[in-house]
Design a protein around this motif. Sequence first.
Motif, PDB file in Angstrom:
ATOM      1  N   HIS A 173       0.808  -1.210   0.000  1.00 26.44           N
ATOM      2  CA  HIS A 173       0.000   0.000   0.000  1.00 26.44           C
ATOM      3  C   HIS A 173       0.846   1.266   0.000  1.00 26.44           C
ATOM      4  O   HIS A 173       0.306   2.362  -0.193  1.00 26.44           O
ATOM      5  CB  HIS A 173      -0.937   0.003   1.217  1.00 26.44           C
ATOM      6  N   GLY A 174       2.156   1.125   0.247  1.00 24.14           N
ATOM      7  CA  GLY A 174       3.053   2.260   0.137  1.00 24.14           C
ATOM      8  C   GLY A 174       2.795   3.363   1.139  1.00 24.14           C
ATOM      9  O   GLY A 174       2.328   4.440   0.771  1.00 24.14           O
ATOM     10  N   LEU A 175       3.079   3.094   2.434  1.00 20.27           N
ATOM     11  CA  LEU A 175       2.895   4.121   3.456  1.00 20.27           C
ATOM     12  C   LEU A 175       3.688   5.375   3.115  1.00 20.27           C
ATOM     13  O   LEU A 175       3.151   6.478   3.083  1.00 20.27           O
ATOM     14  CB  LEU A 175       3.306   3.578   4.828  1.00 20.27           C
ATOM     15  N   LYS A 176       4.971   5.197   2.824  1.00 23.12           N
ATOM     16  CA  LYS A 176       5.795   6.357   2.473  1.00 23.12           C
ATOM     17  C   LYS A 176       5.317   6.965   1.163  1.00 23.12           C
ATOM     18  O   LYS A 176       5.267   8.196   1.015  1.00 23.12           O
ATOM     19  CB  LYS A 176       7.261   5.952   2.370  1.00 23.12           C
ATOM     20  N   GLY A 177       4.972   6.109   0.209  1.00 24.12           N
ATOM     21  CA  GLY A 177       4.498   6.606  -1.074  1.00 24.12           C
ATOM     22  C   GLY A 177       3.213   7.404  -0.948  1.00 24.12           C
ATOM     23  O   GLY A 177       2.970   8.323  -1.740  1.00 24.12           O
ATOM     24  N   ALA A 178       2.386   7.062   0.043  1.00 26.03           N
ATOM     25  CA  ALA A 178       1.130   7.784   0.244  1.00 26.03           C
ATOM     26  C   ALA A 178       1.342   9.072   1.031  1.00 26.03           C
ATOM     27  O   ALA A 178       0.699  10.088   0.760  1.00 26.03           O
ATOM     28  CB  ALA A 178       0.128   6.891   0.979  1.00 26.03           C
ATOM     29  N   ILE A 179       2.251   9.032   2.005  1.00 24.02           N
ATOM     30  CA  ILE A 179       2.428  10.171   2.907  1.00 24.02           C
ATOM     31  C   ILE A 179       3.333  11.255   2.324  1.00 24.02           C
ATOM     32  O   ILE A 179       3.035  12.451   2.435  1.00 24.02           O
ATOM     33  CB  ILE A 179       3.001   9.699   4.258  1.00 24.02           C
ATOM     34  N   GLN A 180       4.439  10.862   1.705  1.00 21.99           N
ATOM     35  CA  GLN A 180       5.434  11.843   1.260  1.00 21.99           C
ATOM     36  C   GLN A 180       4.849  12.912   0.330  1.00 21.99           C
ATOM     37  O   GLN A 180       5.106  14.107   0.525  1.00 21.99           O
ATOM     38  CB  GLN A 180       6.610  11.143   0.581  1.00 21.99           C
ATOM     39  N   PRO A 181       4.072  12.559  -0.700  1.00 20.21           N
ATOM     40  CA  PRO A 181       3.511  13.608  -1.566  1.00 20.21           C
ATOM     41  C   PRO A 181       2.595  14.574  -0.815  1.00 20.21           C
ATOM     42  O   PRO A 181       2.522  15.759  -1.159  1.00 20.21           O
ATOM     43  CB  PRO A 181       2.729  12.818  -2.618  1.00 20.21           C
ATOM     44  N   ILE A 182       1.910  14.070   0.203  1.00 19.45           N
ATOM     45  CA  ILE A 182       1.020  14.927   0.987  1.00 19.45           C
ATOM     46  C   ILE A 182       1.828  15.909   1.823  1.00 19.45           C
ATOM     47  O   ILE A 182       1.459  17.088   1.959  1.00 19.45           O
ATOM     48  CB  ILE A 182       0.091  14.060   1.855  1.00 19.45           C
ATOM     49  N   LEU A 183       2.958  15.452   2.365  1.00 22.65           N
ATOM     50  CA  LEU A 183       3.828  16.362   3.110  1.00 22.65           C
ATOM     51  C   LEU A 183       4.403  17.428   2.176  1.00 22.65           C
ATOM     52  O   LEU A 183       4.516  18.601   2.551  1.00 22.65           O
ATOM     53  CB  LEU A 183       4.961  15.585   3.796  1.00 22.65           C
TER      54      LEU A 183
END
Length: 245
Positions: free
Chosen positions: A97-107
Amino acid sequence: MQLDQSSQISMQSSASSEKSDGVAAVDRALHVATTLANAPRGLTLSELANITTMYKSTLLRLLSSLERAGLVTHRADKRYALGSLAFMFGRSYEQAHGLKGAIQPILQWLVDQGTESPSFHVRHDRERRLCLIRVDSNHSTLDRVRTGDMLPLHRGAAGKVITTLDSAIQAQVPAPSDLIFTSFGERDPLCAAIAAPVFGPSMLLLGAISVSGPLERFSELAVERMKGLVLAAAQSATRSLGGNW
């Protein structure tokens, strides 16, 4: 030799009963694992019995099977907690699910909106939280938080998110209606922060998104603006990770 009709019915009934018992056992085992997942400090057998309303004898059989599979461990302090298999599940889930992939663009989106430096924090243990992801803002002066830093769990906006929501989940009470938390000079007397929770499936608290920086830049107007942006970021991250706000 052919079975008469009554024998066939009896065998079908027996097979159905065994199937039903097997499904029920899986349901109970998953209930135990989920209960432990919501108890970061682990639980004693008595505590598990009180929460799950299962008999201790039933729990011991289930826990024994879960221990053999590595999903549960019985610690030296006599508490049960999730075992190494849970970590493997979590790592596989993160890859899928890509935790980092989901969070980083939002940051990064927060930075593009002109906020202070955003981070994503998760609980590490009873006293500390881990900065899992960090993106520096475009401001010339920053607070001193980096990816991999261990910070106090009971001080700071992100820590408030984790402790408050974890306590609500463990006590099985509704979460606060206001999911935005602030801190002004708590962890560092010269810094301030704003944070909101990120949820996964089944209202699992994954962590907290926060923006932090020098206290002098957290004017009343700036705080109100960043609150809305942080809340929008947390909601977007929650949806991306399969959770419900």
